[in-house]
Scaffold this motif. Structure first.
Motif, PDB file in Angstrom:
ATOM      1  N   VAL A   1      80.297  46.195  76.686  1.00 42.21           N
ATOM      2  CA  VAL A   1      81.653  45.952  75.704  1.00 42.21           C
ATOM      3  C   VAL A   1      81.725  47.023  74.588  1.00 42.21           C
ATOM      4  CG1 VAL A   1      82.835  44.914  73.377  1.00 42.21           C
ATOM      5  CG2 VAL A   1      81.714  43.563  75.898  1.00 42.21           C
ATOM      6  N   VAL A   2      80.369  48.028  74.493  1.00 48.04           N
ATOM      7  CA  VAL A   2      80.293  48.964  73.392  1.00 48.04           C
ATOM      8  C   VAL A   2      79.799  50.383  73.693  1.00 48.04           C
ATOM      9  CG1 VAL A   2      79.921  47.175  71.395  1.00 48.04           C
ATOM     10  CG2 VAL A   2      78.382  48.064  72.062  1.00 48.04           C
ATOM     11  N   ALA A   3      79.387  50.061  74.967  1.00 47.04           N
ATOM     12  CA  ALA A   3      78.550  52.008  75.599  1.00 47.04           C
ATOM     13  C   ALA A   3      79.846  52.343  76.577  1.00 47.04           C
ATOM     14  CB  ALA A   3      77.164  51.104  75.355  1.00 47.04           C
ATOM     15  N   GLY A   4      80.023  53.895  76.627  1.00 43.87           N
ATOM     16  CA  GLY A   4      80.388  54.283  77.732  1.00 43.87           C
ATOM     17  C   GLY A   4      79.656  55.155  78.028  1.00 43.87           C
ATOM     18  N   ASP A   5      80.544  55.385  79.231  1.00 41.29           N
ATOM     19  CA  ASP A   5      79.267  56.253  79.940  1.00 41.29           C
ATOM     20  C   ASP A   5      79.669  57.723  80.227  1.00 41.29           C
ATOM     21  OD1 ASP A   5      80.163  54.450  81.642  1.00 41.29           O
ATOM     22  OD2 ASP A   5      81.554  54.661  83.479  1.00 41.29           O
ATOM     23  N   LEU A   6      78.423  58.856  80.641  1.00 37.38           N
ATOM     24  CA  LEU A   6      78.255  60.011  80.299  1.00 37.38           C
ATOM     25  C   LEU A   6      78.650  60.036  81.236  1.00 37.38           C
ATOM     26  CD1 LEU A   6      76.947  62.593  78.457  1.00 37.38           C
ATOM     27  CD2 LEU A   6      74.730  61.458  80.009  1.00 37.38           C
ATOM     28  N   SER A   7      79.080  61.370  81.168  1.00 37.62           N
ATOM     29  CA  SER A   7      80.148  61.962  82.221  1.00 37.62           C
ATOM     30  C   SER A   7      78.695  62.985  83.295  1.00 37.62           C
ATOM     31  CB  SER A   7      80.734  63.430  82.267  1.00 37.62           C
ATOM     32  OG  SER A   7      81.454  63.718  82.628  1.00 37.62           O
ATOM     33  N   GLY A   8      78.598  62.803  84.656  1.00 38.38           N
ATOM     34  CA  GLY A   8      77.754  63.357  84.967  1.00 38.38           C
ATOM     35  C   GLY A   8      77.003  62.592  85.588  1.00 38.38           C
ATOM     36  N   VAL A   9      76.277  62.036  84.761  1.00 41.80           N
ATOM     37  CA  VAL A   9      75.018  61.715  84.682  1.00 41.80           C
ATOM     38  C   VAL A   9      75.349  59.818  85.269  1.00 41.80           C
ATOM     39  CG1 VAL A   9      72.863  60.756  84.112  1.00 41.80           C
ATOM     40  CG2 VAL A   9      74.179  62.432  82.692  1.00 41.80           C
ATOM     41  N   PRO A  10      75.229  59.330  86.850  1.00 38.91           N
ATOM     42  CA  PRO A  10      75.311  57.959  86.943  1.00 38.91           C
ATOM     43  C   PRO A  10      74.999  57.286  86.532  1.00 38.91           C
ATOM     44  CG  PRO A  10      74.253  59.153  88.702  1.00 38.91           C
ATOM     45  CD  PRO A  10      74.728  59.963  88.016  1.00 38.91           C
ATOM     46  N   ASP A  11      73.248  56.923  86.421  1.00 35.68           N
ATOM     47  CA  ASP A  11      72.598  55.473  85.750  1.00 35.68           C
ATOM     48  C   ASP A  11      72.743  55.946  83.538  1.00 35.68           C
ATOM     49  OD1 ASP A  11      71.044  58.107  85.199  1.00 35.68           O
ATOM     50  OD2 ASP A  11      69.246  57.824  86.224  1.00 35.68           O
ATOM     51  N   VAL A  12      72.920  56.436  83.235  1.00 38.98           N
ATOM     52  CA  VAL A  12      73.321  56.659  82.121  1.00 38.98           C
ATOM     53  C   VAL A  12      74.726  56.223  81.120  1.00 38.98           C
ATOM     54  CG1 VAL A  12      73.005  58.391  79.705  1.00 38.98           C
ATOM     55  CG2 VAL A  12      71.178  58.863  82.175  1.00 38.98           C
ATOM     56  N   ARG A  13      73.913  55.761  79.850  1.00 42.04           N
ATOM     57  CA  ARG A  13      75.860  55.371  79.321  1.00 42.04           C
ATOM     58  C   ARG A  13      75.677  55.132  77.805  1.00 42.04           C
ATOM     59  NH1 ARG A  13      76.772  48.738  79.470  1.00 42.04           N
ATOM     60  NH2 ARG A  13      75.376  48.954  81.968  1.00 42.04           N
ATOM     61  N   VAL A  14      76.375  55.967  77.352  1.00 48.30           N
ATOM     62  CA  VAL A  14      76.429  56.394  75.671  1.00 48.30           C
ATOM     63  C   VAL A  14      76.710  55.292  74.832  1.00 48.30           C
ATOM     64  CG1 VAL A  14      77.040  58.533  74.243  1.00 48.30           C
ATOM     65  CG2 VAL A  14      76.706  59.002  76.486  1.00 48.30           C
ATOM     66  N   LEU A  15      76.004  55.084  73.843  1.00 51.11           N
ATOM     67  CA  LEU A  15      76.618  54.831  72.818  1.00 51.11           C
ATOM     68  C   LEU A  15      76.192  55.275  70.872  1.00 51.11           C
ATOM     69  CD1 LEU A  15      76.213  51.087  71.664  1.00 51.11           C
ATOM     70  CD2 LEU A  15      74.177  52.131  71.301  1.00 51.11           C
ATOM     71  N   GLU A  16      77.699  54.663  70.215  1.00 52.93           N
ATOM     72  CA  GLU A  16      78.433  55.618  69.409  1.00 52.93           C
ATOM     73  C   GLU A  16      77.138  55.151  68.682  1.00 52.93           C
ATOM     74  OE1 GLU A  16      80.381  57.392  68.505  1.00 52.93           O
ATOM     75  OE2 GLU A  16      81.049  58.575  70.792  1.00 52.93           O
ATOM     76  N   HIS A  17      76.536  55.969  68.085  1.00 54.56           N
ATOM     77  CA  HIS A  17      75.475  55.519  66.687  1.00 54.56           C
ATOM     78  C   HIS A  17      74.769  56.391  66.265  1.00 54.56           C
ATOM     79  CE1 HIS A  17      72.653  53.297  64.262  1.00 54.56           C
ATOM     80  NE2 HIS A  17      73.021  52.124  64.449  1.00 54.56           N
ATOM     81  N   PRO A  18      74.613  56.931  65.063  1.00 50.46           N
ATOM     82  CA  PRO A  18      74.192  58.065  64.518  1.00 50.46           C
ATOM     83  C   PRO A  18      72.728  58.390  64.319  1.00 50.46           C
ATOM     84  CG  PRO A  18      74.432  56.662  62.654  1.00 50.46           C
ATOM     85  CD  PRO A  18      75.317  56.379  63.746  1.00 50.46           C
ATOM     86  N   MET A  19      72.049  56.539  64.208  1.00 50.23           N
ATOM     87  CA  MET A  19      70.562  56.969  64.938  1.00 50.23           C
ATOM     88  C   MET A  19      70.057  57.397  66.499  1.00 50.23           C
ATOM     89  SD  MET A  19      67.996  54.014  65.154  1.00 50.23           S
ATOM     90  CE  MET A  19      68.184  53.420  63.291  1.00 50.23           C
TER      91      MET A  19
END
Length: 274
Positions: free
Chosen positions: A90-108
């Protein structure tokens, strides 16, 4: 790490063998579980030994209690991982160009892996802002090593065994020792492909968690563990002990082979039920 896994496996084999022999060994008439199942009550005119009946009931109760403690722990771990994955969907998106990684919007600044079929590695935007490209690749190699070597299954199994038999020192020590060893194993894998400098740089910037037994989160001890890992990577390579690897394989074979051989020999000595 392999020796610890063998020690845990050998302990399990020894306990299982003792349970089987305790239930099936014909010490007195009517004691064998097979006899009870086949005949319900002994028909040879002899009474059931009170001590034998108590022993059988005790072994069955201990086994049921161990399963009662271990199975809910596994179910809870699997459920927490599934809930974590659902949240990330729900909260994370995909990292462009890297098929096995998702990105979470968080400053930590945080990087971790969560066993999943799709995009099992999570990287926060705070981590991407701090890391250099080479450091990102080194950290991803570390997490991929965790997933490729199935470290999450090892930790889940050890966690369940420690919950089932909490009084056994071998499993308590394995429960506290193996997570750190798995981190070192993943570090070594990342170093072989990307060198020490990028991984050390990433460890100094990030709070990196591993594939823990349950759902993954920031651990208060993460920073201390990271410092220990950095110190190990920065220290001069220690001279390996002579014959250390052959001795390790001998220890592994003994830890698994001796209890397995003894349990098998004891079971083969049992008389046939008919």
């Amino acid at each position: 790490m392999a020796v610890w896994a063998a020690a845990a496996g050998g302990t399990f084999l020894a306990l299982a063998g003792l349970a089987v022999l305790g239930l099936l060994w014909p010490s007195t008439p009517g004691h064998r579980l097979i006899d009870w199942i086949a005949d319900c009550l002994p028909k040879d005119g002899h009474g059931i030994s009170l001590a034998a009946a108590f022993t059988t009931a005790l072994v069955l109760t201990a086994g049921a209690l161990a399963l009662r403690l271990a199975i809910p722990r596994i179910i809870r771990t699997v459920r927490e991982r599934r809930e974590h994955r659902d949240m990330l969907d729900v909260v994370a998106g995909d990292l462009s160009g890297v098929p096995d990684v998702r990105v979470l919007e968080h400053p930590m600044p945080l990087v971790y892996c969560l066993p999943a079929r799709e995009r099992p590695i999570v990287v926060t935007t705070g981590a991407l802002d701090r890391l250099e490209p080479a450091e990102v690749e080194a950290v991803l190699a570390h997490e991929r090593a965790h997933l490729r070597q199935r470290h999450h299954l090892v930790l889940m199994l050890v966690d369940a065994l420690q919950a089932a038999i909490p009084w056994l020192g071998t499993l308590r020590l394995a429960h506290t020792t193996l997570p750190g060893l798995l981190e070192l194993a993943a570090d070594d894998s990342a170093v072989r492909s990307h060198g020490k400098a990028p991984l050390v740089g990433a460890l100094r910037k990030l709070a990196i968690t591993s594939c823990s037994a349950g759902a993954l989160a920031v651990n208060p001890a993460t920073v201390q563990i990271a410092h220990l890992r950095v110190a190990r990577l920065c220290s001069p390579q220690a001279v390996p002990l002579r014959n250390a690897r052959p001795l390790s394989w001998i220890a592994i074979a003994a830890a698994v082979g001796v209890p397995a051989a003894l349990a098998t020999a004891g079971i083969l000595m049992l008389p046939l039920p008919c």
